[in-house]
Design a protein around this motif. Structure first.
Motif, PDB file in Angstrom:
ATOM      1  N   ARG A  97      19.813 -65.394 -11.097  1.00 38.83           N
ATOM      2  CA  ARG A  97      19.883 -64.300 -10.134  1.00 38.83           C
ATOM      3  C   ARG A  97      18.936 -64.583  -8.983  1.00 38.83           C
ATOM      4  O   ARG A  97      17.792 -64.954  -9.220  1.00 38.83           O
ATOM      5  CB  ARG A  97      19.383 -63.006 -10.789  1.00 38.83           C
ATOM      6  CG  ARG A  97      20.470 -62.152 -11.288  1.00 38.83           C
ATOM      7  CD  ARG A  97      19.950 -60.849 -11.856  1.00 38.83           C
ATOM      8  NE  ARG A  97      20.914 -60.417 -12.853  1.00 38.83           N
ATOM      9  CZ  ARG A  97      20.637 -59.652 -13.875  1.00 38.83           C
ATOM     10  NH1 ARG A  97      19.400 -59.200 -14.043  1.00 38.83           N
ATOM     11  NH2 ARG A  97      21.564 -59.315 -14.736  1.00 38.83           N
ATOM     12  N   TYR A 117      13.720 -50.203 -15.625  1.00 35.33           N
ATOM     13  CA  TYR A 117      12.915 -48.982 -15.822  1.00 35.33           C
ATOM     14  C   TYR A 117      13.304 -48.261 -17.120  1.00 35.33           C
ATOM     15  O   TYR A 117      12.445 -47.809 -17.868  1.00 35.33           O
ATOM     16  CB  TYR A 117      13.119 -47.972 -14.687  1.00 35.33           C
ATOM     17  CG  TYR A 117      12.830 -48.431 -13.279  1.00 35.33           C
ATOM     18  CD1 TYR A 117      11.691 -49.161 -12.956  1.00 35.33           C
ATOM     19  CD2 TYR A 117      13.706 -48.089 -12.240  1.00 35.33           C
ATOM     20  CE1 TYR A 117      11.440 -49.548 -11.632  1.00 35.33           C
ATOM     21  CE2 TYR A 117      13.463 -48.465 -10.926  1.00 35.33           C
ATOM     22  CZ  TYR A 117      12.333 -49.196 -10.624  1.00 35.33           C
ATOM     23  OH  TYR A 117      12.098 -49.561  -9.324  1.00 35.33           O
ATOM     24  N   THR A 118      14.628 -48.132 -17.375  1.00 41.45           N
ATOM     25  CA  THR A 118      15.060 -47.356 -18.552  1.00 41.45           C
ATOM     26  C   THR A 118      14.545 -47.996 -19.842  1.00 41.45           C
ATOM     27  O   THR A 118      13.907 -47.332 -20.670  1.00 41.45           O
ATOM     28  CB  THR A 118      16.609 -47.303 -18.642  1.00 41.45           C
ATOM     29  OG1 THR A 118      17.140 -46.808 -17.418  1.00 41.45           O
ATOM     30  CG2 THR A 118      17.066 -46.405 -19.775  1.00 41.45           C
ATOM     31  N   GLU A 125      15.992 -58.968 -22.777  1.00 44.18           N
ATOM     32  CA  GLU A 125      16.470 -58.988 -21.390  1.00 44.18           C
ATOM     33  C   GLU A 125      17.264 -60.277 -21.156  1.00 44.18           C
ATOM     34  O   GLU A 125      16.808 -61.364 -21.506  1.00 44.18           O
ATOM     35  CB  GLU A 125      15.259 -58.889 -20.445  1.00 44.18           C
ATOM     36  CG  GLU A 125      15.518 -59.269 -19.001  1.00 44.18           C
ATOM     37  CD  GLU A 125      16.645 -58.482 -18.317  1.00 44.18           C
ATOM     38  OE1 GLU A 125      16.656 -57.244 -18.404  1.00 44.18           O
ATOM     39  OE2 GLU A 125      17.520 -59.134 -17.690  1.00 44.18           O
ATOM     40  N   SER A 127      16.305 -52.437 -10.829  1.00 46.22           N
ATOM     41  CA  SER A 127      14.934 -51.927 -10.751  1.00 46.22           C
ATOM     42  C   SER A 127      14.050 -52.705  -9.771  1.00 46.22           C
ATOM     43  O   SER A 127      13.014 -52.193  -9.365  1.00 46.22           O
ATOM     44  CB  SER A 127      14.300 -51.918 -12.153  1.00 46.22           C
ATOM     45  OG  SER A 127      15.041 -51.052 -12.995  1.00 46.22           O
ATOM     46  N   ALA A 179      13.488 -44.921  -2.760  1.00 48.26           N
ATOM     47  CA  ALA A 179      13.411 -43.483  -2.443  1.00 48.26           C
ATOM     48  C   ALA A 179      13.432 -42.682  -3.749  1.00 48.26           C
ATOM     49  O   ALA A 179      14.378 -42.803  -4.525  1.00 48.26           O
ATOM     50  CB  ALA A 179      14.586 -43.080  -1.565  1.00 48.26           C
ATOM     51  N   VAL A 189      21.976 -59.987 -25.090  1.00 49.91           N
ATOM     52  CA  VAL A 189      22.632 -59.466 -26.294  1.00 49.91           C
ATOM     53  C   VAL A 189      24.124 -59.684 -26.140  1.00 49.91           C
ATOM     54  O   VAL A 189      24.734 -59.260 -25.159  1.00 49.91           O
ATOM     55  CB  VAL A 189      22.287 -57.978 -26.489  1.00 49.91           C
ATOM     56  CG1 VAL A 189      23.173 -57.346 -27.552  1.00 49.91           C
ATOM     57  CG2 VAL A 189      20.819 -57.853 -26.857  1.00 49.91           C
ATOM     58  N   GLY A 234      18.519 -43.607  -9.339  1.00 48.53           N
ATOM     59  CA  GLY A 234      18.050 -43.593 -10.727  1.00 48.53           C
ATOM     60  C   GLY A 234      16.597 -43.957 -10.964  1.00 48.53           C
ATOM     61  O   GLY A 234      16.222 -44.178 -12.109  1.00 48.53           O
ATOM     62  N   ILE A 235      15.767 -44.018  -9.936  1.00 48.29           N
ATOM     63  CA  ILE A 235      14.387 -44.463 -10.194  1.00 48.29           C
ATOM     64  C   ILE A 235      13.699 -43.459 -11.130  1.00 48.29           C
ATOM     65  O   ILE A 235      13.207 -43.830 -12.197  1.00 48.29           O
ATOM     66  CB  ILE A 235      13.595 -44.637  -8.880  1.00 48.29           C
ATOM     67  CG1 ILE A 235      14.258 -45.698  -8.009  1.00 48.29           C
ATOM     68  CG2 ILE A 235      12.133 -45.014  -9.181  1.00 48.29           C
ATOM     69  CD1 ILE A 235      13.602 -45.889  -6.650  1.00 48.29           C
TER      70      ILE A 235
HETATM   71  C1  FAD Z   1      20.419 -51.709  -3.602  1.00 50.15           C
HETATM   72  C2  FAD Z   1      20.050 -50.560  -4.484  1.00 50.15           C
HETATM   73  C3  FAD Z   1      19.407 -49.462  -3.912  1.00 50.15           C
HETATM   74  C4  FAD Z   1      19.017 -48.391  -4.724  1.00 50.15           C
HETATM   75  N1  FAD Z   1      18.274 -47.395  -4.166  1.00 50.15           N
HETATM   76  C5  FAD Z   1      17.767 -46.410  -4.940  1.00 50.15           C
HETATM   77  C6  FAD Z   1      16.886 -45.442  -4.399  1.00 50.15           C
HETATM   78  O1  FAD Z   1      16.477 -45.499  -3.231  1.00 50.15           O
HETATM   79  N2  FAD Z   1      16.473 -44.444  -5.209  1.00 50.15           N
HETATM   80  C7  FAD Z   1      16.849 -44.363  -6.513  1.00 50.15           C
HETATM   81  O2  FAD Z   1      16.438 -43.416  -7.206  1.00 50.15           O
HETATM   82  N3  FAD Z   1      17.651 -45.296  -7.070  1.00 50.15           N
HETATM   83  C8  FAD Z   1      18.108 -46.326  -6.317  1.00 50.15           C
HETATM   84  N4  FAD Z   1      18.893 -47.303  -6.886  1.00 50.15           N
HETATM   85  C9  FAD Z   1      19.262 -47.191  -8.319  1.00 50.15           C
HETATM   86  C10 FAD Z   1      18.128 -47.618  -9.250  1.00 50.15           C
HETATM   87  O3  FAD Z   1      17.603 -48.853  -8.845  1.00 50.15           O
HETATM   88  C11 FAD Z   1      18.676 -47.725 -10.685  1.00 50.15           C
HETATM   89  O4  FAD Z   1      19.279 -46.496 -11.047  1.00 50.15           O
HETATM   90  C12 FAD Z   1      17.600 -48.057 -11.710  1.00 50.15           C
HETATM   91  O5  FAD Z   1      16.906 -49.209 -11.338  1.00 50.15           O
HETATM   92  C13 FAD Z   1      18.244 -48.234 -13.080  1.00 50.15           C
HETATM   93  O6  FAD Z   1      17.311 -48.843 -13.950  1.00 50.15           O
HETATM   94  P1  FAD Z   1      17.840 -49.458 -15.314  1.00 50.15           P
HETATM   95  O7  FAD Z   1      16.672 -49.959 -16.062  1.00 50.15           O
HETATM   96  O8  FAD Z   1      18.701 -48.475 -16.006  1.00 50.15           O
HETATM   97  O9  FAD Z   1      18.807 -50.636 -14.870  1.00 50.15           O
HETATM   98  P2  FAD Z   1      18.457 -52.132 -14.392  1.00 50.15           P
HETATM   99  O10 FAD Z   1      17.212 -52.204 -13.620  1.00 50.15           O
HETATM  100  O11 FAD Z   1      19.694 -52.673 -13.761  1.00 50.15           O
HETATM  101  O12 FAD Z   1      18.175 -52.866 -15.759  1.00 50.15           O
HETATM  102  C14 FAD Z   1      19.197 -53.227 -16.654  1.00 50.15           C
HETATM  103  C15 FAD Z   1      18.787 -54.573 -17.249  1.00 50.15           C
HETATM  104  O13 FAD Z   1      19.663 -54.900 -18.334  1.00 50.15           O
HETATM  105  C16 FAD Z   1      19.789 -56.316 -18.345  1.00 50.15           C
HETATM  106  N5  FAD Z   1      20.993 -56.652 -19.115  1.00 50.15           N
HETATM  107  C17 FAD Z   1      22.272 -56.455 -18.789  1.00 50.15           C
HETATM  108  N6  FAD Z   1      23.090 -56.872 -19.780  1.00 50.15           N
HETATM  109  C18 FAD Z   1      22.299 -57.336 -20.770  1.00 50.15           C
HETATM  110  C19 FAD Z   1      22.542 -57.885 -22.057  1.00 50.15           C
HETATM  111  N7  FAD Z   1      23.793 -58.051 -22.530  1.00 50.15           N
HETATM  112  N8  FAD Z   1      21.473 -58.262 -22.825  1.00 50.15           N
HETATM  113  C20 FAD Z   1      20.211 -58.100 -22.378  1.00 50.15           C
HETATM  114  N9  FAD Z   1      19.925 -57.574 -21.143  1.00 50.15           N
HETATM  115  C21 FAD Z   1      20.954 -57.187 -20.359  1.00 50.15           C
HETATM  116  C22 FAD Z   1      19.912 -56.667 -16.866  1.00 50.15           C
HETATM  117  O14 FAD Z   1      19.618 -58.017 -16.633  1.00 50.15           O
HETATM  118  C23 FAD Z   1      18.908 -55.712 -16.248  1.00 50.15           C
HETATM  119  O15 FAD Z   1      17.630 -56.308 -16.078  1.00 50.15           O
HETATM  120  C24 FAD Z   1      19.328 -48.392  -6.114  1.00 50.15           C
HETATM  121  C25 FAD Z   1      19.966 -49.495  -6.684  1.00 50.15           C
HETATM  122  C26 FAD Z   1      20.324 -50.578  -5.882  1.00 50.15           C
HETATM  123  C27 FAD Z   1      21.000 -51.769  -6.515  1.00 50.15           C
END
Ligand code: FAD
Length: 445
Positions: free
Chosen positions: A39, A72-73, A94, A103, A109, A224, A390-391
């Motif tokens: 990536r 983050y989640t 991961e 994330s 924001a 996974v 989703g932050i």
């Molecule tokens: C360009 C952009 C702008 C955004 N702007 C905002 C904003 O301003 N404000 C806001 O609140 N939200 C914003 N968001 C949304 C926010 O970033 C996400 O909602 C948040 O980061 C979700 O976190 P997460 O941990 O659920 O997902 P992610 O950070 O996507 O983490 C999921 C992880 O799972 C891993 N993964 C996937 N499949 C597998 C597998 N099979 N085995 C092991 N690991 C795996 C991935 O590699 C990834 O690291 C934005 C998102 C983007 C892309």
């Protein structure tokens, strides 16, 4: 031990209309889970402290909790679970590097809102929790209040907002925008002072450091591939097997690639383009010192923001490329589109150089509501699909999921209502036929 089949899963969740199968293996995404793919990184990541490389998972283990996904989640879930149950073995798997998903790619924001939820008190508690976490763990991530400008592009919207008693005290006219921020593109703007911003990559690294500190084990390059439900559940990676009493799936936009929720969620692609570092003089001249966050509300919204390091960026939604797609097929065209939109709004700023570009994916549902809660036999939990915002929700859902898994009491766990309320997204063929061209028609011109 049996795999979660589409039928079992639907019966277990009572969600007859949701053809979200369980878990990978039976119904694998066309391209399946990403293994050993590389990536690119965002500008944010280049500015954040780097986390020491974490090991690849190898061999066989039995643990109390496995978390799939290190954003983050997943990291918040791991951190709180380990706090509530210090004796538990808690591991995060991961597929790439920790924090390398949305994330570390978002616009930073933060607000006390969940997409698709009218309720106000729970999101405020979630916001306060994130804020306390940042303070308690001393995470240096530029978290603080800011002024948001809601930019308007139609005469009707400007007319309505300028006379509306709720908005008119915060009303900024088109003439004032031309004068103060050098744009003639807008018909006016509404100033809003209850927004916050954060440095996304510093925040996710802070999550990882806090999790390590309490004793969570992190594994990178450990995708996974398959989860078999049962008590314990059995999780497979390319070079290992884990039996886990509890599982949390925190893979957000990548979830359909794991074979899950293919009928109820879909990934949308985003692109961000940033200037070179602006001087303090330029920042003042462009009015970025007081109005550093600007938002255009469209079906596919546009964000502009100044990073704490002085780079001004545009973030656009590109659309839908495929259920199992993690990379937009034409990044050069995405960059050209972002540059074009930037230039139309801020010709003076775009002329001085748009140097940094990065892409990202967000997880969406048709009604704009998250998918979160226990599934299958009840020892497998999921929290995904924050619909682009989703932050705070991802951190708070990590906490609430940890409460559900460990038995820690918090009445806000009622908001993790699983798949209830979701409606079906058309199947692959129709999705491609409708969603792709439909969204590209809505793309900003
Ligand atoms: C360009 C952009 C702008 C955004 N702007 C905002 C904003 O301003 N404000 C806001 O609140 N939200 C914003 N968001 C949304 C926010 O970033 C996400 O909602 C948040 O980061 C979700 O976190 P997460 O941990 O659920 O997902 P992610 O950070 O996507 O983490 C999921 C992880 O799972 C891993 N993964 C996937 N499949 C597998 C597998 N099979 N085995 C092991 N690991 C795996 C991935 O590699 C990834 O690291 C934005 C998102 C983007 C892309």
């Amino acid at each position: 031990m049996k795999k979660i089949s589409r039928r079992n899963f639907m019966l277990a969740t009572g969600a007859g209309i949701v053809a979200a199968p369980g878990i990978a293996g039976l119904i694998m995404g066309e391209r399946g889970v990403e293994v050993d793919s590389v990536r690119s990184t965002s500008l944010w990541t280049t500015q954040a402290p780097s986390l020491p490389q974490q090991p690849r998972f190898e061999g066989e283990r039995k643990v109390d909790l496995v978390i799939v996904g290190g954003g983050y989640t997943g990291l918040a879930c791991a951190y709180y679970a380990k706090k509530f149950r210090p004796n538990w073995s808690v591991i995060v798997l991961e597929s790439h590097t920790i924090g390398s998903g949305a994330s570390s790619r978002n616009s930073g924001a933060v607000s006390a809102k969940y997409q698709g939820l009218a309720e106000k008190d729970m999101p405020q508690r979630g916001f306060d929790r994130l804020s306390r976490f940042i303070d308690a763990e001393k995470i240096d991530c530029n978290f603080g209040p800011t002024t948001l400008l809601e930019m308007l592009t139609s005469k009707e919207a400007a007319q309505a907002a300028s006379v509306d008693p709720v908005h008119n005290k915060n009303w900024i006219s088109a003439a004032a925008l031309r004068e103060r921020i050098g744009t003639g593109y807008y018909t006016g703007a509404i100033e809003n002072t209850d927004s916050y911003t954060v440095h996304p990559a510093k925040l996710v690294i802070g999550h990882a450091q806090a999790a390590l500190e309490v004793g969570v084990e992190l594994f990178e390059h450990s995708p996974v591939l398959d989860i078999e439900h049962g008590k314990p559940a059995e999780i497979s990676t390319p070079s290992g097997k884990i039996r886990a009493d509890n599982v949390c799936i925190a893979t957000n936009a990548y979830t359909p690639r794991l074979g899950m929720f293919k009928a109820s969620m879909y990934p949308l692609h985003q692109y961000t383009l940033a200037t070179r570092r602006l001087s303090n003089q330029e920042i003042t001249a462009f009015g970025l010192d007081q109005w550093n966050l600007r938002f255009e509300e469209h079906t596919l919204p546009i964000t502009f923001s100044l990073t704490p390091s002085g780079h001004f960026f545009i973030r656009i939604v590109l659309g839908y490329a495929g259920l199992d797609s993690s990379i937009w097929p034409d990044l050069a065209a995405a960059r050209r589109l972002a540059a074009h939109l930037f230039e139309k709004r801020y010709p003076g700023i775009s002329n001085i150089g748009l140097e940094h570009g990065w892409s990202g994916v967000t997880g969406h549902t048709l009604l704009g509501q998250q998918i979160a809660g226990p599934i299958g036999d009840g020892n497998i939990h999921v929290s995904v699909a924050y619909n682009g915002s989703g932050i705070m929700p991802s951190h708070n859902n990590g906490y609430l999921t940890a409460c559900q898994i460990t038995g820690h009491s918090d009445s806000d766990t009622q908001f993790l209502s699983g798949t209830s309320g979701q409606i079906l997204v058309p199947s692959g063929f129709y999705r491609n036929l409708l969603l792709k061209p439909g969204l590209s028609l809505l793309a900003p011109a």
